[in-house]
Design a protein around this motif. Sequence first.
Motif, PDB file in Angstrom:
ATOM      1  N   PHE A 194       1.048   5.475  -0.091  1.00 39.97           N
ATOM      2  CA  PHE A 194       0.286   6.668   0.252  1.00 39.97           C
ATOM      3  C   PHE A 194       0.454   7.664  -0.873  1.00 39.97           C
ATOM      4  CE2 PHE A 194       1.501   4.721   4.259  1.00 39.97           C
ATOM      5  CZ  PHE A 194       0.256   4.600   4.869  1.00 39.97           C
TER       6      PHE A 194
ATOM      7  N   LEU B 266      -4.876   5.960  -1.085  1.00 43.73           N
ATOM      8  CA  LEU B 266      -4.141   4.706  -0.943  1.00 43.73           C
ATOM      9  C   LEU B 266      -4.061   4.051  -2.312  1.00 43.73           C
ATOM     10  CD1 LEU B 266      -5.567   3.060   2.307  1.00 43.73           C
ATOM     11  CD2 LEU B 266      -3.572   4.525   2.043  1.00 43.73           C
TER      12      LEU B 266
ATOM     13  N   VAL C  33       0.859  -1.181   0.000  1.00 36.49           N
ATOM     14  CA  VAL C  33       0.000   0.000   0.000  1.00 36.49           C
ATOM     15  C   VAL C  33       0.896   1.232   0.000  1.00 36.49           C
ATOM     16  CG1 VAL C  33      -1.795   1.269   1.237  1.00 36.49           C
ATOM     17  CG2 VAL C  33      -1.795  -1.236   1.291  1.00 36.49           C
TER      18      VAL C  33
END
Length: 123
Positions: free
Chosen positions: A60, A74, A58
């Motif tokens: 940002f 995300l 994941v």
Amino acid sequence: MEHHASKHDKSIFEIPLTEAERLTKAWAARHNFIKAYLIDAQELKDMIDERGASYVRVYFGWDNEMEKGREQRLIMVPANEYGNDMINEEANRAQDAVENSNIFDFTMPCPPTCSPEGPLNQL
């Protein structure tokens, strides 16, 4: 709250409710607008079930075009057993290629998708 049996019942990554409450309260105390993300389970399952995927990474992201407080995004990609992203670089050579990139954004921020009840909803 009822208990839902799952294959994760014996996971070494499971944490007690008290710790989760402490962590989410600490996040809320920092005045972060986004409290959580709701993730489409079928989309996540499809990514996990991709041949060669051992992990999901994941990233940002920050989207200046979103309204204030909702800029955080995300971005998820499957990763192989060595932790390498499984991005389809060949498909991504075309400018702004979307199809077959193997890069996903299927999360929904809370608010507004917050659980209406529950000990971790620190709004």
